[in-house]
Design a protein around this motif. Sequence first.
Motif, PDB file in Angstrom:
ATOM      1  N   ALA A   1       1.192  -1.211  -0.370  1.00 47.13           N
ATOM      2  CA  ALA A   1       0.277  -0.324   0.161  1.00 47.13           C
ATOM      3  C   ALA A   1       1.213   1.322   0.020  1.00 47.13           C
ATOM      4  O   ALA A   1       0.478   2.323  -0.811  1.00 47.13           O
ATOM      5  N   LEU A   2       2.142   1.880   1.486  1.00 43.86           N
ATOM      6  CA  LEU A   2       3.445   2.058   0.714  1.00 43.86           C
ATOM      7  C   LEU A   2       3.746   2.514  -0.759  1.00 43.86           C
ATOM      8  O   LEU A   2       3.723   3.563  -0.855  1.00 43.86           O
ATOM      9  N   SER A   3       4.098   1.481  -1.447  1.00 43.03           N
ATOM     10  CA  SER A   3       4.490   1.460  -2.679  1.00 43.03           C
ATOM     11  C   SER A   3       3.370   2.093  -3.600  1.00 43.03           C
ATOM     12  O   SER A   3       3.782   3.005  -4.008  1.00 43.03           O
ATOM     13  N   PHE A   4       2.741   1.631  -3.305  1.00 38.12           N
ATOM     14  CA  PHE A   4       1.292   2.308  -4.098  1.00 38.12           C
ATOM     15  C   PHE A   4       0.932   4.009  -4.160  1.00 38.12           C
ATOM     16  O   PHE A   4       0.849   4.058  -5.301  1.00 38.12           O
ATOM     17  N   ILE A   5       0.784   3.937  -2.941  1.00 36.06           N
ATOM     18  CA  ILE A   5       1.075   5.580  -2.930  1.00 36.06           C
ATOM     19  C   ILE A   5       1.714   6.433  -3.243  1.00 36.06           C
ATOM     20  O   ILE A   5       2.001   7.358  -3.943  1.00 36.06           O
ATOM     21  N   ALA A   6       2.972   6.163  -3.270  1.00 34.60           N
ATOM     22  CA  ALA A   6       3.940   6.908  -3.380  1.00 34.60           C
ATOM     23  C   ALA A   6       4.792   6.472  -5.254  1.00 34.60           C
ATOM     24  O   ALA A   6       4.268   7.499  -5.506  1.00 34.60           O
ATOM     25  N   ARG A   7       4.246   5.346  -5.308  1.00 35.71           N
ATOM     26  CA  ARG A   7       4.426   5.280  -7.599  1.00 35.71           C
ATOM     27  C   ARG A   7       2.745   6.352  -7.294  1.00 35.71           C
ATOM     28  O   ARG A   7       2.793   7.003  -9.046  1.00 35.71           O
ATOM     29  N   LYS A   8       1.937   6.366  -7.332  1.00 34.65           N
ATOM     30  CA  LYS A   8       0.672   6.745  -7.980  1.00 34.65           C
ATOM     31  C   LYS A   8       0.203   8.222  -7.868  1.00 34.65           C
ATOM     32  O   LYS A   8      -0.533   8.608  -8.172  1.00 34.65           O
ATOM     33  N   LEU A   9       0.306   8.485  -6.300  1.00 34.56           N
ATOM     34  CA  LEU A   9       0.090   9.623  -5.582  1.00 34.56           C
ATOM     35  C   LEU A   9       1.126  10.399  -5.592  1.00 34.56           C
ATOM     36  O   LEU A   9       1.068  12.430  -6.185  1.00 34.56           O
ATOM     37  N   LEU A  10       2.230  10.370  -5.259  1.00 33.66           N
ATOM     38  CA  LEU A  10       3.698  10.984  -5.393  1.00 33.66           C
ATOM     39  C   LEU A  10       4.130  10.885  -6.995  1.00 33.66           C
ATOM     40  O   LEU A  10       5.076  12.038  -6.458  1.00 33.66           O
ATOM     41  N   MET A  11       3.616   9.883  -7.338  1.00 28.33           N
ATOM     42  CA  MET A  11       5.295   9.574  -8.888  1.00 28.33           C
ATOM     43  C   MET A  11       6.283   9.492  -8.192  1.00 28.33           C
ATOM     44  O   MET A  11       6.929  10.221  -9.085  1.00 28.33           O
ATOM     45  N   LEU A  12       6.580   8.746  -7.486  1.00 29.05           N
ATOM     46  CA  LEU A  12       8.446   8.721  -7.318  1.00 29.05           C
ATOM     47  C   LEU A  12       8.279   6.686  -7.303  1.00 29.05           C
ATOM     48  O   LEU A  12       7.526   5.716  -7.301  1.00 29.05           O
ATOM     49  N   PRO A  13       9.348   6.657  -8.316  1.00 25.02           N
ATOM     50  CA  PRO A  13       9.011   5.472  -8.189  1.00 25.02           C
ATOM     51  C   PRO A  13      10.420   4.370  -7.773  1.00 25.02           C
ATOM     52  O   PRO A  13      11.570   4.053  -7.616  1.00 25.02           O
ATOM     53  N   VAL A  14       9.343   4.250  -6.627  1.00 29.47           N
ATOM     54  CA  VAL A  14       9.766   3.248  -5.287  1.00 29.47           C
ATOM     55  C   VAL A  14       9.819   2.028  -5.587  1.00 29.47           C
ATOM     56  O   VAL A  14       8.848   1.746  -6.107  1.00 29.47           O
ATOM     57  N   LEU A  15      10.810   1.647  -4.991  1.00 27.31           N
ATOM     58  CA  LEU A  15      10.714   0.121  -5.178  1.00 27.31           C
ATOM     59  C   LEU A  15      10.984  -0.688  -3.530  1.00 27.31           C
ATOM     60  O   LEU A  15      11.447   0.233  -2.813  1.00 27.31           O
ATOM     61  N   ARG A  16      10.711  -1.752  -3.629  1.00 26.58           N
ATOM     62  CA  ARG A  16      10.255  -2.397  -2.151  1.00 26.58           C
ATOM     63  C   ARG A  16      10.908  -3.765  -1.986  1.00 26.58           C
ATOM     64  O   ARG A  16      10.690  -5.117  -2.788  1.00 26.58           O
ATOM     65  N   TYR A  17      11.760  -4.053  -0.891  1.00 27.08           N
ATOM     66  CA  TYR A  17      12.168  -5.285  -0.333  1.00 27.08           C
ATOM     67  C   TYR A  17      11.592  -5.524   0.929  1.00 27.08           C
ATOM     68  O   TYR A  17      12.729  -5.294   1.555  1.00 27.08           O
ATOM     69  N   VAL A  18      10.562  -5.877   0.799  1.00 32.38           N
ATOM     70  CA  VAL A  18      10.211  -5.946   2.600  1.00 32.38           C
ATOM     71  C   VAL A  18       9.783  -4.392   3.092  1.00 32.38           C
ATOM     72  O   VAL A  18       8.676  -4.686   3.069  1.00 32.38           O
ATOM     73  N   ASP A  19      10.270  -4.531   4.588  1.00 28.55           N
ATOM     74  CA  ASP A  19      10.202  -2.831   4.375  1.00 28.55           C
ATOM     75  C   ASP A  19      11.866  -2.022   4.511  1.00 28.55           C
ATOM     76  O   ASP A  19      11.742  -1.223   5.147  1.00 28.55           O
ATOM     77  N   ASP A  20      12.414  -2.249   3.095  1.00 28.21           N
ATOM     78  CA  ASP A  20      13.298  -0.893   2.930  1.00 28.21           C
ATOM     79  C   ASP A  20      13.285  -0.940   1.256  1.00 28.21           C
ATOM     80  O   ASP A  20      12.009  -1.428   0.441  1.00 28.21           O
ATOM     81  N   PHE A  21      12.392   0.276   1.167  1.00 30.41           N
ATOM     82  CA  PHE A  21      12.269   1.531   0.122  1.00 30.41           C
ATOM     83  C   PHE A  21      13.322   2.169  -0.542  1.00 30.41           C
ATOM     84  O   PHE A  21      14.610   2.755   0.370  1.00 30.41           O
ATOM     85  N   PHE A  22      13.718   2.050  -1.425  1.00 29.97           N
ATOM     86  CA  PHE A  22      14.817   2.848  -2.353  1.00 29.97           C
ATOM     87  C   PHE A  22      14.392   3.043  -3.387  1.00 29.97           C
ATOM     88  O   PHE A  22      12.956   2.865  -4.497  1.00 29.97           O
ATOM     89  N   ALA A  23      14.736   3.824  -4.648  1.00 28.71           N
ATOM     90  CA  ALA A  23      14.589   4.705  -5.762  1.00 28.71           C
ATOM     91  C   ALA A  23      15.630   5.885  -5.944  1.00 28.71           C
ATOM     92  O   ALA A  23      17.070   6.486  -5.957  1.00 28.71           O
ATOM     93  N   PRO A  24      16.429   5.158  -8.021  1.00 31.96           N
ATOM     94  CA  PRO A  24      16.392   6.391  -8.057  1.00 31.96           C
ATOM     95  C   PRO A  24      16.209   7.622  -8.157  1.00 31.96           C
ATOM     96  O   PRO A  24      15.064   8.066  -8.161  1.00 31.96           O
ATOM     97  N   GLU A  25      16.746   9.059  -8.430  1.00 30.49           N
ATOM     98  CA  GLU A  25      16.700  10.249  -7.927  1.00 30.49           C
ATOM     99  C   GLU A  25      17.451  11.068  -8.907  1.00 30.49           C
ATOM    100  O   GLU A  25      18.579  11.044  -8.254  1.00 30.49           O
ATOM    101  N   ARG A  26      16.594  12.396  -9.170  1.00 33.48           N
ATOM    102  CA  ARG A  26      17.691  12.896  -9.688  1.00 33.48           C
ATOM    103  C   ARG A  26      18.773  13.761  -8.397  1.00 33.48           C
ATOM    104  O   ARG A  26      18.155  14.301  -7.006  1.00 33.48           O
TER     105      ARG A  26
END
Length: 294
Positions: free
Chosen positions: A120-145
Amino acid sequence: MKKDGSVGVRAVDNLSWSAHGGKKPMSVNGHTAASEKYGHESIDALCAAMESFFKRLGEIPALWKGDVDAAFRRIPVRPEHRWACGFAFKAAQQLFCAFHAACPFGALASGHAWERIGEALSFIARKLLMLPVLRYVDDFFAPERKESMQYTMKSFAERVSVLLSADALKEEKLECGLSLDILGIQVSPSAGGYRLQPSADKVPQWLLALELACDRLWPGESKKLSGKLSWGGGAIFRRLGRAMLRPLYDQAGRRDGKVSPELRRALPWWIQVLEMEIVETRAWLQPHRHPVHL
């Protein structure tokens, strides 16, 4: 082992144990049916995201990550189910019995309960915040400028804090930079491509765990070890360790902790690979002639 040299201790309740002699089938986990299978995004997924980032924007990606603190313990157990989360312990020569009010480590249901929250947290980040967030259990990470990596990281952390609690993503659990340790792998993007290498901080811990496992390896420890070394079965490392991960996965089914002949052959192999300081490098795909500015 923490970065400051101290040792972290985590209580794990063996909910696969039964007092009736029936072992796992008679335990709490044995009476828990998993209604769905779930998977996680690994280093392979991060590399694909970095490739896409560079191809679309023509920029070297920076990185950020966040680790939700005590993820399972943030999920309450239904009052009518708490009877199944009891445990006994001895202190000062007295026996005590207590019951968990939140999902405990060691319960099959805890992993599935967190999976829904994490997704659910990943979905909110991707769809509402437009962030390319990836997740491995409770670790979240992503590329960014580079210019916006800190803002993006804190923006994500603020949303998680609103949804879970103010201390869900603590300051020390957040990190960003041009090179970052993600899932035990040091990821270093550059102008020509990116470099991947098992983290120098993690390798000594893994080597110690592998050496100790040569005598006896309990199911819980085998699961942790296979998760830490799962990068070896990834496409980015050409699946070099896929066959040698299998004995670790199989060990999770051995309740006596005895090391199988297959695992006895796999453990020295992993030790040798880690001592070789293996490094993987990849070149970027060609970016668009006119970078897309989002």
